[in-house]
Write a protein that holds these residues in place. Structure first.
Motif, short mmCIF file in Angstrom:
data_model
loop_
_atom_site.label_atom_id
_atom_site.label_comp_id
_atom_site.label_asym_id
_atom_site.label_seq_id
_atom_site.Cartn_x
_atom_site.Cartn_y
_atom_site.Cartn_z
N SER A 1 0.77 -1.16 0.13
CA SER A 1 0.02 -0.04 0.09
C SER A 1 0.84 1.16 -0.04
O SER A 1 2.01 1.36 0.47
CB SER A 1 -0.77 0.17 1.18
OG SER A 1 -1.96 -0.85 1.23
N GLY A 2 0.28 2.22 -0.47
CA GLY A 2 1.01 3.57 -0.65
C GLY A 2 0.94 4.19 -1.77
O GLY A 2 0.84 5.36 -2.04
N HIS B 1 7.49 11.24 -2.61
CA HIS B 1 8.13 10.29 -2.28
C HIS B 1 8.07 9.16 -3.27
O HIS B 1 7.04 8.76 -3.78
CB HIS B 1 7.82 9.70 -1.09
CG HIS B 1 8.75 8.81 -0.37
ND1 HIS B 1 8.83 7.43 -0.79
CD2 HIS B 1 9.42 8.58 0.73
CE1 HIS B 1 9.71 6.68 0.00
NE2 HIS B 1 10.14 7.28 0.89
N GLY B 2 8.99 8.50 -3.90
CA GLY B 2 9.07 7.44 -4.86
C GLY B 2 8.37 6.41 -4.46
O GLY B 2 7.80 5.68 -5.61
N ASP B 3 7.84 6.04 -3.34
CA ASP B 3 7.12 4.78 -3.02
C ASP B 3 5.63 5.44 -3.02
O ASP B 3 4.29 4.57 -2.88
CB ASP B 3 7.38 4.44 -1.59
CG ASP B 3 8.83 3.45 -1.52
OD1 ASP B 3 9.06 3.16 -2.79
OD2 ASP B 3 9.04 3.36 -0.55
N TYR B 4 5.34 6.46 -3.45
CA TYR B 4 3.79 7.11 -3.15
C TYR B 4 3.56 7.85 -4.42
O TYR B 4 3.00 7.24 -5.41
CB TYR B 4 3.58 8.08 -1.91
CG TYR B 4 3.90 7.32 -0.56
CD1 TYR B 4 3.01 6.95 0.00
CD2 TYR B 4 5.26 7.27 0.03
CE1 TYR B 4 2.95 6.52 1.24
CE2 TYR B 4 5.34 6.65 1.08
CZ TYR B 4 4.08 5.99 1.76
OH TYR B 4 4.34 5.64 2.75
N THR C 1 -5.22 -4.58 -6.40
CA THR C 1 -3.87 -5.13 -6.54
C THR C 1 -3.78 -6.40 -5.50
O THR C 1 -4.70 -6.92 -4.80
CB THR C 1 -2.94 -3.92 -6.03
OG1 THR C 1 -3.26 -3.83 -4.43
CG2 THR C 1 -3.19 -2.82 -6.76
N ARG C 2 -2.87 -6.82 -5.62
CA ARG C 2 -2.28 -8.08 -4.79
C ARG C 2 -2.52 -7.86 -3.47
O ARG C 2 -2.90 -8.83 -2.37
CB ARG C 2 -0.85 -8.84 -5.16
CG ARG C 2 -0.75 -9.70 -6.40
CD ARG C 2 0.73 -10.33 -6.25
NE ARG C 2 1.35 -9.43 -6.66
CZ ARG C 2 2.77 -9.81 -6.02
NH1 ARG C 2 2.99 -10.67 -5.11
NH2 ARG C 2 3.95 -8.89 -6.57
N HIS C 3 -2.13 -6.70 -3.10
CA HIS C 3 -2.15 -6.24 -1.50
C HIS C 3 -3.62 -5.71 -1.18
O HIS C 3 -4.03 -5.35 -0.19
CB HIS C 3 -1.24 -4.95 -1.49
CG HIS C 3 -0.88 -4.79 -0.29
ND1 HIS C 3 -1.52 -4.06 0.73
CD2 HIS C 3 0.32 -5.40 0.48
CE1 HIS C 3 -1.06 -3.99 1.88
NE2 HIS C 3 -0.05 -4.73 1.81
#
Length: 611
Positions: free
Chosen positions: A91-92, A109-112, A559-561
């Motif tokens: 997630s994110g 942020h690269g993860d968001y 998504t998978r998550h």
């Protein structure tokens, strides 16, 4: 023509003070402050080269949008009809926009996502440009031409940032001068007011910026190209035709229709391949590029890590794909018998294209952009895991998505299984064992887009024959059949942009610009709907287009998550970062409708305050 190597930041900081090392009882000269450096503004900007240094910073920072891991262009792409965020194991990342895109969320942020980067970098570029504009009279120049060339280039960079900000965030603060002291009372200014000022500045720049300039710097073609976008955004379609024609008919630029450059001898390739090779983008023979950013292997000042475009846009093909016999079929080890990681890159599928951009938009089998060799399909890859050689009959055979019984052979079709434009995304990467995409120049503006902008202006005016002629210049160069005038609408123009400008154009920005035009004009869209500025954040073409073309958003896809892909009409504009609003303690920066804080808005400025 020379290349502009971008290596330094502008010297605009004040030097520290140096005290004398030797003290005497009678000589008090040691009390006088002496600068350690003469790079104080009053010294730096006494020379034209000092002002040019601020423009070097603008050029350098322009590059960052496409470069590095999780580049900002990912965010522009996933807020559109061509792609979604493909990171499915956590997630994110921006997938459920309703939950994850808020003013106080993580926006840089690269993860968001990189929404906050666009806000900060937009105003950083404006700051650099304003330093040159405000101090333009400080140096002594050889001629009026020298002065106005610098001023025109600074106007271009400021206009570029405001064009993007006003189509990402709408009404934003307008800053036209260098700010040297803390200022906490900014107000939002109407988008139209900002764009009118940028048009005025660019019309000045168009007269003075050189026709031919170093690669990576501002030339007249790039000014006219940006002016065309702003003319369209203001609904000034005759002006847009004129400014686009200044580029198309100016004699300096032309579409590349014949083989050229270092790759022209490869008989297995074609002009589309040549056009997007790193070694061909900035050469004199390439007359199509208008504005480029420059990044080269071993060049001083290059971007650390390069463009990494294969990492972000190529599928996660090397993991989670089994053979029909149930064995792991693909790996990312280099220099294997089937050396796919070097040929296609170690992708992680951040930019997951929609079915629209990989399949339904392609309307002509002769189109070179979608032809084998230029375009990669998952079935073009093979099972390359050496551990299964000799014990699995599928080793070395082409990938398949399902068994004969219909069982899916990957646990993640979102991230691991999609097609991609290899001709554009393949960038050799000699610095990494597992190629991610190395150093390359990149197109910011290209003449193919200028033709499509002029086609759009003709369309808005109702001249479909001229619109078709311009659009077909791009289609026929790629080997596709021309479209007839009766087929032209804003949808077919957007389709051609998707085919030609994937991961070049800021797709979210351009969709929002077109949504504004439809709302301003009241002209019916191809879907039969009309729109209005009065309820723009509630009912707009941007949202309707994405819902029509995307097979992800608001379709129940997860998504998978477990995160669901969701979007709302108000995402036509991004949230103003809450930190910017809170830090403006003596004024009010308005928040966009749909986000918390909108209720505290006040009317934006409708004119530019006099000095």
């Amino acid at each position: 023509m020379k290349l502009k190597y971008i290596t330094s930041k502008p010297a605009i900081c004040i030097g520290t003070l140096l005290l004398g090392a030797t003290l005497t009882s009678c000589d008090k000269s040691w009390l006088e402050p002496k600068p350690l450096s003469f790079f104080a503004p009053e010294n730096t900007f006494n020379d034209p080269s000092g002002l040019r240094a601020t423009l070097v910073a603008c050029e350098r920072n322009l590059r960052i949008e496409w470069y590095g891991d999780s580049p900002p262009m990912v965010t522009e792409s996933i807020f559109s009809d061509i792609a979604v965020e493909g990171t499915t194991d956590k997630s994110g990342p921006a997938q459920n926009m309703d939950l994850q895109i808020t003013p106080d969320a993580q926006l840089n942020h690269g993860d968001y996502n990189k929404i906050g980067w666009y806000w900060m970098e937009g105003y950083r570029g404006i700051k650099y440009a304003n330093a040159a504009i405000t101090r333009i009279d400080q140096p002594t120049y050889k001629s009026e031409q020298e002065k106005n060339q610098i001023l025109g280039a600074a106007y271009f960079h400021r206009a570029m940032r405001y064009y993007r900000l006003t189509h990402q965030f709408g009404d934003v603060p307008l800053i036209l001068e260098e700010v040297n002291t803390p200022k906490l009372d900014y107000s939002s200014t109407k988008r139209e007011v900002i764009l009118k000022k940028m048009k005025e500045d660019l019309e000045f720049a168009e007269k003075w910026v050189p026709v031919v300039a170093d690669k990576g710097t501002v030339n007249r073609g790039s000014v006219s190209h940006l002016l065309t976008k702003i003319n369209l955004a203001l609904g000034l379609f005759d002006d847009a035709i004129k400014s686009a024609s200044n580029v198309i008919d100016g004699g300096q630029h032309s579409l590349m229709r014949n083989r050229f450059g270092a790759t022209q001898g490869d008989v297995t390739k074609n002009v589309i391949w040549d056009l997007h090779r790193p070694e061909n983008k900035a050469i004199a023979a390439n007359r199509e590029g208008l504005m480029l950013v420059i990044d080269r292997l071993l060049m001083e000042g290059n971007y650390d890590g390069g463009i990494q475009i294969m990492r972000n846009t190529v599928p996660f093909w090397h993991n989670n794909i089994n053979t029909p016999a149930g064995n792991r079929g693909t790996i990312d080890t280099p220099n294997l018998e089937f050396n796919q990681v070097n040929e296609f890159g170690r992708g992680i599928g951040r930019v997951r294209p929609t079915w629209y951009s990989t399949h339904s938009v392609w309307d002509d089998p002769k189109d070179l952009r979608h032809a084998p060799g230029n375009w990669m399909r998952m079935q073009d890859l093979v099972y390359n895991n050496p551990a299964i050689k000799g014990r699995d009959e599928f080793y070395g055979k082409k990938l398949q998505l399902r068994t004969n019984a219909g069982a899916v052979l990957t646990i993640d079709t979102i991230r691991c299984w999609f097609d991609w434009p290899h001709y554009k995304l393949f960038i050799p990467d000699p610095e990494r064992v597992q190629a991610a995409g190395g150093h390359t120049d990149w197109y910011v503006f290209r003449l193919a887009e200028t033709y499509l902008l002029r086609a759009e202006a003709h369309f808005w005016k109702g001249d479909l024959a001229s619109a078709a002629n311009d659009l077909n210049q791009v289609r026929t160069r790629a080997g596709a059949s021309p479209l007839t005038a009766d087929k032209i609408n804003i949808g077919t123009i957007l389709d051609e942009r998707a085919r030609e400008l994937y991961f070049e154009e800021p797709r979210k920005t351009e969709l929002t610009r077109i949504a504004y035009i439809l709302a301003q004009t009241g002209k019916p869209a191809y879907n039969g709907k009309t729109y209005s500025l009065a309820n723009f954040s509630d009912n707009n073409f941007f949202f309707d287009r994405i819902m029509e073309k995307s097979n992800f958003y608001n379709k129940g896809v997860k998504t998978r998550h477990g995160d669901e892909y969701k979007m709302s009409p108000y995402h036509v504009l991004w949230p103003i970062p809450q930190s910017a609003i809170d830090g403006n303690s003596k004024g009010i920066i308005n928040q966009n409708k749909g986000y918390a804080g909108f209720e505290r808005n006040i009317p934006p400025l409708t004119s530019i305050p006099s000095k």
